[in-house]
Scaffold this active site. Structure first.
Site, mmCIF file in Angstrom:
data_model
loop_
_atom_site.group_PDB
_atom_site.id
_atom_site.type_symbol
_atom_site.label_atom_id
_atom_site.label_comp_id
_atom_site.label_asym_id
_atom_site.label_seq_id
_atom_site.Cartn_x
_atom_site.Cartn_y
_atom_site.Cartn_z
ATOM 1 N N ARG A 158 0.853 -1.190 0.000
ATOM 2 C CA ARG A 158 0.000 0.000 0.000
ATOM 3 C C ARG A 158 0.889 1.241 0.000
ATOM 4 O O ARG A 158 1.974 1.252 0.608
ATOM 5 C CB ARG A 158 -0.877 0.046 1.262
ATOM 6 C CG ARG A 158 -2.136 -0.776 1.170
ATOM 7 C CD ARG A 158 -3.146 -0.197 0.187
ATOM 8 N NE ARG A 158 -4.366 -0.988 0.133
ATOM 9 C CZ ARG A 158 -4.599 -1.969 -0.740
ATOM 10 N NH1 ARG A 158 -3.693 -2.290 -1.642
ATOM 11 N NH2 ARG A 158 -5.741 -2.618 -0.738
ATOM 12 N N HIS A 197 -1.095 1.002 -9.560
ATOM 13 C CA HIS A 197 -1.814 0.057 -8.682
ATOM 14 C C HIS A 197 -2.400 -1.082 -9.537
ATOM 15 O O HIS A 197 -3.608 -1.342 -9.519
ATOM 16 C CB HIS A 197 -2.920 0.753 -7.893
ATOM 17 C CG HIS A 197 -3.348 -0.012 -6.672
ATOM 18 N ND1 HIS A 197 -3.605 0.576 -5.457
ATOM 19 C CD2 HIS A 197 -3.567 -1.340 -6.479
ATOM 20 C CE1 HIS A 197 -3.969 -0.337 -4.583
ATOM 21 N NE2 HIS A 197 -3.952 -1.529 -5.181
#
Ligand code: NDP
Ligand code: OXD
Length: 314
Positions: free
Chosen positions: A229, A277
Protein backbone atom coordinates in the site's frame (compact mmCIF):
# COMPACT_ATOMS: atom_id res chain seq x y z
CA UNK A 1 -32.69 -11.63 1.35
CA UNK A 2 -30.32 -9.44 -0.70
CA UNK A 3 -26.67 -8.90 -1.52
CA UNK A 4 -25.63 -5.26 -1.85
CA UNK A 5 -22.84 -4.65 -4.36
CA UNK A 6 -20.95 -1.34 -4.08
CA UNK A 7 -17.75 -0.90 -6.07
CA UNK A 8 -15.87 2.38 -6.45
CA UNK A 9 -12.98 2.94 -8.86
CA UNK A 10 -13.30 -0.39 -10.67
CA UNK A 11 -16.14 -1.18 -13.14
CA UNK A 12 -19.30 -1.36 -10.96
CA UNK A 13 -21.57 -2.51 -13.80
CA UNK A 14 -19.30 -5.41 -14.66
CA UNK A 15 -19.21 -6.54 -11.03
CA UNK A 16 -23.00 -6.28 -10.75
CA UNK A 17 -23.40 -8.28 -13.93
CA UNK A 18 -21.23 -11.15 -12.66
CA UNK A 19 -22.98 -11.17 -9.29
CA UNK A 20 -26.42 -11.21 -10.95
CA UNK A 21 -25.42 -14.07 -13.24
CA UNK A 22 -24.30 -16.26 -10.33
CA UNK A 23 -26.70 -15.24 -7.57
CA UNK A 24 -29.51 -17.83 -7.94
CA UNK A 25 -32.17 -17.06 -5.24
CA UNK A 26 -30.26 -14.10 -3.78
CA UNK A 27 -31.42 -10.66 -4.97
CA UNK A 28 -28.52 -8.44 -6.05
CA UNK A 29 -28.88 -4.76 -5.17
CA UNK A 30 -26.88 -1.95 -6.80
CA UNK A 31 -25.42 0.13 -3.97
CA UNK A 32 -25.83 3.27 -6.12
CA UNK A 33 -29.62 2.85 -6.39
CA UNK A 34 -32.28 3.39 -3.68
CA UNK A 35 -32.82 0.20 -1.65
CA UNK A 36 -34.53 -1.07 1.47
CA UNK A 37 -31.77 -1.33 4.10
CA UNK A 38 -33.65 -4.02 6.04
CA UNK A 39 -33.46 -6.41 3.05
CA UNK A 40 -29.65 -6.47 2.90
CA UNK A 41 -27.97 -9.47 4.55
CA UNK A 42 -24.65 -9.46 2.68
CA UNK A 43 -22.50 -6.71 1.17
CA UNK A 44 -19.73 -7.13 -1.44
CA UNK A 45 -17.76 -3.90 -1.60
CA UNK A 46 -14.63 -2.15 -2.77
CA UNK A 47 -14.05 1.31 -1.29
CA UNK A 48 -17.76 1.99 -0.70
CA UNK A 49 -18.80 5.54 0.15
CA UNK A 50 -18.17 5.92 3.91
CA UNK A 51 -21.42 5.44 5.79
CA UNK A 52 -23.08 3.37 3.03
CA UNK A 53 -23.20 0.22 5.17
CA UNK A 54 -24.01 1.96 8.47
CA UNK A 55 -27.79 1.72 8.29
CA UNK A 56 -27.97 -1.94 7.21
CA UNK A 57 -29.58 -3.29 10.36
CA UNK A 58 -29.80 -6.91 9.16
CA UNK A 59 -26.32 -7.11 7.61
CA UNK A 60 -24.60 -10.42 8.43
CA UNK A 61 -21.30 -10.36 6.52
CA UNK A 62 -19.20 -7.82 4.60
CA UNK A 63 -17.03 -9.13 1.73
CA UNK A 64 -14.16 -6.84 0.73
CA UNK A 65 -13.48 -7.41 -2.97
CA UNK A 66 -9.72 -6.87 -2.58
CA UNK A 67 -7.07 -8.31 -0.30
CA UNK A 68 -6.38 -5.09 1.62
CA UNK A 69 -9.06 -3.83 3.99
CA UNK A 70 -7.44 -0.55 5.04
CA UNK A 71 -9.88 1.65 3.09
CA UNK A 72 -12.88 -0.16 4.55
CA UNK A 73 -11.62 -0.10 8.13
CA UNK A 74 -11.02 3.65 7.83
CA UNK A 75 -14.83 4.06 7.86
CA UNK A 76 -15.66 4.56 11.55
CA UNK A 77 -19.32 3.73 10.86
CA UNK A 78 -18.59 0.26 9.46
CA UNK A 79 -21.03 -2.22 11.07
CA UNK A 80 -19.46 -4.66 13.50
CA UNK A 81 -20.18 -7.87 11.56
CA UNK A 82 -17.71 -10.46 10.21
CA UNK A 83 -15.50 -9.03 7.49
CA UNK A 84 -14.09 -11.33 4.81
CA UNK A 85 -11.25 -10.32 2.47
CA UNK A 86 -10.02 -11.82 -0.78
CA UNK A 87 -7.41 -14.55 -0.76
CA UNK A 88 -7.64 -16.15 -4.16
CA UNK A 89 -5.16 -18.15 -6.28
CA UNK A 90 -5.73 -15.91 -9.32
CA UNK A 91 -4.95 -12.71 -7.38
CA UNK A 92 -1.97 -14.38 -5.75
CA UNK A 93 -0.61 -15.53 -9.11
CA UNK A 94 -0.92 -12.01 -10.51
CA UNK A 95 0.99 -10.54 -7.58
CA UNK A 96 3.71 -13.16 -7.85
CA UNK A 97 4.08 -12.32 -11.55
CA UNK A 98 4.52 -8.64 -10.66
CA UNK A 99 7.07 -9.33 -7.93
CA UNK A 100 9.10 -11.73 -10.09
CA UNK A 101 8.97 -9.29 -13.02
CA UNK A 102 10.28 -6.38 -10.94
CA UNK A 103 12.90 -8.37 -9.04
CA UNK A 104 14.24 -9.69 -12.37
CA UNK A 105 14.13 -6.21 -13.89
CA UNK A 106 16.46 -4.83 -11.22
CA UNK A 107 18.53 -8.01 -10.98
CA UNK A 108 19.14 -8.23 -14.76
CA UNK A 109 19.96 -4.54 -15.28
CA UNK A 110 16.64 -3.58 -16.89
CA UNK A 111 17.08 0.10 -16.00
CA UNK A 112 20.64 0.14 -17.40
CA UNK A 113 19.70 -1.60 -20.66
CA UNK A 114 16.62 0.61 -21.12
CA UNK A 115 18.84 3.70 -20.99
CA UNK A 116 21.44 2.13 -23.27
CA UNK A 117 18.80 1.28 -25.87
CA UNK A 118 17.33 4.81 -25.72
CA UNK A 119 20.84 6.08 -26.58
CA UNK A 120 21.42 3.31 -29.19
CA UNK A 121 24.44 2.13 -27.21
CA UNK A 122 25.83 -1.44 -26.86
CA UNK A 123 26.58 -1.41 -23.16
CA UNK A 124 26.99 -4.79 -21.38
CA UNK A 125 26.90 -4.83 -17.59
CA UNK A 126 30.30 -4.96 -15.94
CA UNK A 127 28.96 -7.53 -13.46
CA UNK A 128 25.88 -9.75 -13.78
CA UNK A 129 25.49 -11.55 -10.45
CA UNK A 130 23.74 -14.91 -10.24
CA UNK A 131 20.32 -14.98 -8.59
CA UNK A 132 21.89 -16.86 -5.69
CA UNK A 133 24.16 -13.83 -5.09
CA UNK A 134 21.18 -11.53 -4.56
CA UNK A 135 19.33 -11.36 -1.25
CA UNK A 136 15.62 -10.62 -1.59
CA UNK A 137 13.80 -9.68 1.60
CA UNK A 138 10.02 -9.91 1.65
CA UNK A 139 8.16 -7.79 4.22
CA UNK A 140 4.81 -9.42 4.83
CA UNK A 141 4.70 -13.18 4.47
CA UNK A 142 0.97 -13.64 4.16
CA UNK A 143 -0.90 -15.21 1.27
CA UNK A 144 0.87 -13.00 -1.29
CA UNK A 145 4.33 -12.70 0.28
CA UNK A 146 4.70 -16.41 0.78
CA UNK A 147 3.82 -17.28 -2.81
CA UNK A 148 6.21 -14.63 -4.15
CA UNK A 149 8.92 -15.97 -1.82
CA UNK A 150 8.45 -19.50 -3.15
CA UNK A 151 8.64 -18.34 -6.79
CA UNK A 152 11.79 -16.29 -6.14
CA UNK A 153 13.37 -19.21 -4.31
CA UNK A 154 12.69 -21.43 -7.31
CA UNK A 155 14.54 -18.89 -9.46
CA UNK A 156 17.51 -19.25 -7.14
CA UNK A 157 17.33 -15.97 -5.19
CA UNK A 158 18.53 -15.91 -1.60
CA UNK A 159 15.15 -15.18 -0.01
CA UNK A 160 14.30 -14.13 3.55
CA UNK A 161 11.09 -12.84 5.07
CA UNK A 162 9.81 -10.61 7.83
CA UNK A 163 6.40 -10.70 9.45
CA UNK A 164 4.68 -9.94 12.74
CA UNK A 165 4.77 -13.42 14.26
CA UNK A 166 7.65 -15.91 14.23
CA UNK A 167 7.47 -18.80 11.76
CA UNK A 168 10.10 -21.47 12.39
CA UNK A 169 8.78 -23.50 9.42
CA UNK A 170 9.09 -20.76 6.79
CA UNK A 171 11.64 -22.74 4.78
CA UNK A 172 13.98 -19.72 4.49
CA UNK A 173 15.53 -17.26 6.97
CA UNK A 174 12.60 -15.69 8.79
CA UNK A 175 12.59 -12.62 11.00
CA UNK A 176 9.72 -11.25 13.02
CA UNK A 177 8.56 -8.20 14.91
CA UNK A 178 10.50 -5.08 15.72
CA UNK A 179 13.28 -7.15 17.25
CA UNK A 180 13.87 -8.96 13.97
CA UNK A 181 13.63 -5.99 11.62
CA UNK A 182 17.22 -4.72 11.65
CA UNK A 183 18.70 -8.19 11.09
CA UNK A 184 16.32 -8.74 8.19
CA UNK A 185 17.17 -5.40 6.57
CA UNK A 186 20.91 -5.93 7.01
CA UNK A 187 20.74 -9.00 4.73
CA UNK A 188 18.45 -7.48 2.09
CA UNK A 189 19.52 -6.23 -1.37
CA UNK A 190 16.04 -6.11 -2.89
CA UNK A 191 13.27 -5.24 -0.44
CA UNK A 192 9.76 -6.31 -1.46
CA UNK A 193 6.92 -4.80 0.61
CA UNK A 194 3.73 -6.85 0.66
CA UNK A 195 2.45 -5.64 4.01
CA UNK A 196 -1.10 -4.53 4.74
CA UNK A 197 -1.58 -0.90 5.72
CA UNK A 198 -2.34 -0.77 9.46
CA UNK A 199 -1.50 1.68 12.25
CA UNK A 200 1.63 -0.42 12.87
CA UNK A 201 2.90 -0.38 9.27
CA UNK A 202 1.98 3.16 8.13
CA UNK A 203 5.10 5.01 6.98
CA UNK A 204 7.40 2.07 7.71
CA UNK A 205 9.27 2.52 4.40
CA UNK A 206 11.11 5.67 5.41
CA UNK A 207 14.61 7.16 5.40
CA UNK A 208 15.60 5.41 8.65
CA UNK A 209 14.64 2.00 7.28
CA UNK A 210 16.42 2.55 3.95
CA UNK A 211 19.73 3.26 5.70
CA UNK A 212 19.52 -0.17 7.38
CA UNK A 213 19.43 -2.11 4.11
CA UNK A 214 22.56 -4.05 3.03
CA UNK A 215 25.30 -1.90 1.48
CA UNK A 216 27.57 -4.79 0.49
CA UNK A 217 25.32 -6.47 -2.13
CA UNK A 218 26.24 -7.41 -5.70
CA UNK A 219 23.73 -4.97 -7.24
CA UNK A 220 25.73 -1.96 -5.99
CA UNK A 221 23.03 -0.78 -3.56
CA UNK A 222 19.57 -1.61 -2.29
CA UNK A 223 16.35 -1.61 -4.31
CA UNK A 224 12.80 -1.07 -3.02
CA UNK A 225 9.72 -2.75 -4.51
CA UNK A 226 6.37 -1.78 -2.95
CA UNK A 227 3.15 -3.44 -4.05
CA UNK A 228 1.51 -3.43 -0.59
CA UNK A 229 0.00 0.00 0.00
CA UNK A 230 1.15 3.55 -0.68
CA UNK A 231 0.62 4.49 2.97
CA UNK A 232 3.55 2.22 3.86
CA UNK A 233 5.99 4.54 2.10
CA UNK A 234 7.27 8.06 2.64
CA UNK A 235 7.68 9.24 -0.93
CA UNK A 236 9.86 12.26 -0.10
CA UNK A 237 12.27 9.87 1.66
CA UNK A 238 12.34 7.54 -1.38
CA UNK A 239 13.26 10.43 -3.68
CA UNK A 240 15.95 11.64 -1.26
CA UNK A 241 17.33 8.10 -0.87
CA UNK A 242 17.54 7.69 -4.67
CA UNK A 243 19.40 10.99 -4.94
CA UNK A 244 21.99 10.24 -2.26
CA UNK A 245 22.49 6.60 -3.31
CA UNK A 246 20.87 5.03 -0.25
CA UNK A 247 18.60 3.32 -2.80
CA UNK A 248 19.73 2.57 -6.37
CA UNK A 249 16.28 1.81 -7.73
CA UNK A 250 12.62 1.30 -6.92
CA UNK A 251 9.48 -0.23 -8.37
CA UNK A 252 6.33 1.32 -6.99
CA UNK A 253 2.82 0.07 -7.72
CA UNK A 254 1.11 1.95 -4.89
CA UNK A 255 1.28 5.56 -3.72
CA UNK A 256 0.50 7.78 -0.75
CA UNK A 257 -2.24 9.38 -2.87
CA UNK A 258 -3.69 7.57 -5.88
CA UNK A 259 -3.74 8.32 -8.73
CA UNK A 260 -0.18 9.63 -8.39
CA UNK A 261 -0.24 13.38 -9.02
CA UNK A 262 1.24 14.65 -12.29
CA UNK A 263 3.45 16.87 -10.08
CA UNK A 264 5.05 14.00 -8.19
CA UNK A 265 8.85 14.02 -8.49
CA UNK A 266 8.69 10.21 -8.71
CA UNK A 267 7.61 10.40 -12.37
CA UNK A 268 10.92 11.99 -13.30
CA UNK A 269 13.15 9.59 -11.37
CA UNK A 270 15.22 7.61 -13.89
CA UNK A 271 15.63 4.62 -11.60
CA UNK A 272 11.98 4.20 -10.64
CA UNK A 273 9.46 1.91 -12.33
CA UNK A 274 5.90 3.16 -11.80
CA UNK A 275 2.77 1.09 -12.32
CA UNK A 276 -0.74 2.40 -11.51
CA UNK A 277 -1.81 0.06 -8.68
CA UNK A 278 -1.92 -2.71 -11.25
CA UNK A 279 0.18 -5.43 -9.63
CA UNK A 280 -2.76 -7.75 -8.96
CA UNK A 281 -6.22 -6.86 -10.16
CA UNK A 282 -9.35 -8.40 -8.66
CA UNK A 283 -11.11 -10.40 -11.39
CA UNK A 284 -14.92 -9.91 -11.11
CA UNK A 285 -15.74 -13.24 -12.74
CA UNK A 286 -13.67 -15.25 -10.25
CA UNK A 287 -14.26 -13.12 -7.18
CA UNK A 288 -18.03 -12.92 -7.57
CA UNK A 289 -17.93 -16.73 -7.48
CA UNK A 290 -15.67 -16.64 -4.40
CA UNK A 291 -18.18 -14.40 -2.58
CA UNK A 292 -21.30 -16.29 -3.68
CA UNK A 293 -19.82 -19.63 -2.63
CA UNK A 294 -19.01 -18.23 0.80
CA UNK A 295 -22.56 -16.86 1.12
CA UNK A 296 -23.95 -20.31 0.32
CA UNK A 297 -21.73 -21.83 2.97
CA UNK A 298 -22.68 -19.16 5.49
CA UNK A 299 -26.38 -19.76 4.83
CA UNK A 300 -25.74 -23.47 5.44
CA UNK A 301 -24.25 -22.60 8.83
CA UNK A 302 -20.63 -23.25 7.81
CA UNK A 303 -17.61 -21.13 8.70
CA UNK A 304 -16.38 -18.21 6.60
CA UNK A 305 -12.85 -18.18 5.11
CA UNK A 306 -10.31 -15.36 5.27
CA UNK A 307 -11.89 -13.40 8.07
CA UNK A 308 -10.21 -10.12 8.95
CA UNK A 309 -9.03 -9.54 12.50
CA UNK A 310 -10.14 -5.99 13.19
CA UNK A 311 -7.78 -5.71 16.15
CA UNK A 312 -4.67 -6.09 13.96
CA UNK A 313 -6.25 -4.42 10.90
CA UNK A 314 -5.64 -7.24 8.39
P1 NDP B 1 -2.10 -11.28 4.55
O1 NDP B 1 -3.02 -10.75 5.57
O2 NDP B 1 -2.25 -12.69 4.09
O3 NDP B 1 -0.59 -11.11 5.05
C1 NDP B 1 -0.13 -9.98 5.70
C2 NDP B 1 1.30 -10.23 6.14
O4 NDP B 1 1.82 -9.01 6.70
C3 NDP B 1 1.43 -11.30 7.23
O5 NDP B 1 2.59 -12.06 7.02
C4 NDP B 1 1.57 -10.47 8.50
O6 NDP B 1 2.30 -11.09 9.54
C5 NDP B 1 2.35 -9.30 7.98
N1 NDP B 1 2.20 -8.14 8.87
C6 NDP B 1 1.08 -7.46 9.17
N2 NDP B 1 1.34 -6.48 10.07
C7 NDP B 1 2.65 -6.56 10.33
C8 NDP B 1 3.51 -5.85 11.18
N3 NDP B 1 3.07 -4.83 11.96
N4 NDP B 1 4.82 -6.19 11.21
C9 NDP B 1 5.26 -7.22 10.46
N5 NDP B 1 4.51 -7.95 9.63
C10 NDP B 1 3.21 -7.62 9.56
O7 NDP B 1 -2.18 -10.28 3.31
P2 NDP B 1 -1.94 -10.60 1.76
O8 NDP B 1 -0.62 -11.25 1.60
O9 NDP B 1 -3.13 -11.24 1.16
O10 NDP B 1 -1.90 -9.10 1.17
C11 NDP B 1 -0.95 -8.16 1.62
C12 NDP B 1 -1.30 -6.77 1.11
O11 NDP B 1 -1.06 -6.66 -0.29
C13 NDP B 1 -2.79 -6.36 1.22
O12 NDP B 1 -3.11 -5.98 2.54
C14 NDP B 1 -2.88 -5.22 0.25
O13 NDP B 1 -2.59 -4.00 0.90
C15 NDP B 1 -1.76 -5.52 -0.77
N6 NDP B 1 -2.30 -5.81 -2.10
C16 NDP B 1 -1.93 -5.00 -3.15
C17 NDP B 1 -2.38 -5.26 -4.41
C18 NDP B 1 -1.92 -4.47 -5.58
O14 NDP B 1 -2.45 -4.63 -6.68
N7 NDP B 1 -0.90 -3.62 -5.41
C19 NDP B 1 -3.32 -6.36 -4.69
C20 NDP B 1 -3.62 -7.16 -3.52
C21 NDP B 1 -3.13 -6.87 -2.28
P3 NDP B 1 1.83 -12.47 10.23
O15 NDP B 1 2.05 -13.54 9.18
O16 NDP B 1 2.75 -12.60 11.38
O17 NDP B 1 0.38 -12.28 10.57
C1 OXD C 1 -6.25 -5.32 -3.09
C2 OXD C 1 -5.85 -4.36 -4.09
O1 OXD C 1 -6.11 -5.04 -1.90
O2 OXD C 1 -6.26 -4.49 -5.25
O3 OXD C 1 -6.70 -6.41 -3.46
O4 OXD C 1 -5.06 -3.45 -3.81
Amino acid sequence: MSLLVAVTGWQPDLWLDYFERGARDLAVVDGRAPHDPAEIRYAAVWKPTPGLLAGLTNLEVIFNLGAGVDALLADATLPDVPLVRVADPDLTQRMTEYVVWQVLHHHRGGLHFGRAQAEARWRPLSDQPAASDVRVGIMGLGVLGRDAADALKRLGFDVAGWSRRPDPDAGFPHFSGEAGLDGFLARTDILVALLPLTPATRGILDAKLFTKLARDGRLGGPVLINAGRGGLQVEADIVAALHDGTLIGASLDVFEVEPLSRDSPLWGEPNVVITPHAAADSDPRRLSRYVLEQIERHRAGLALDNLVDRATGY
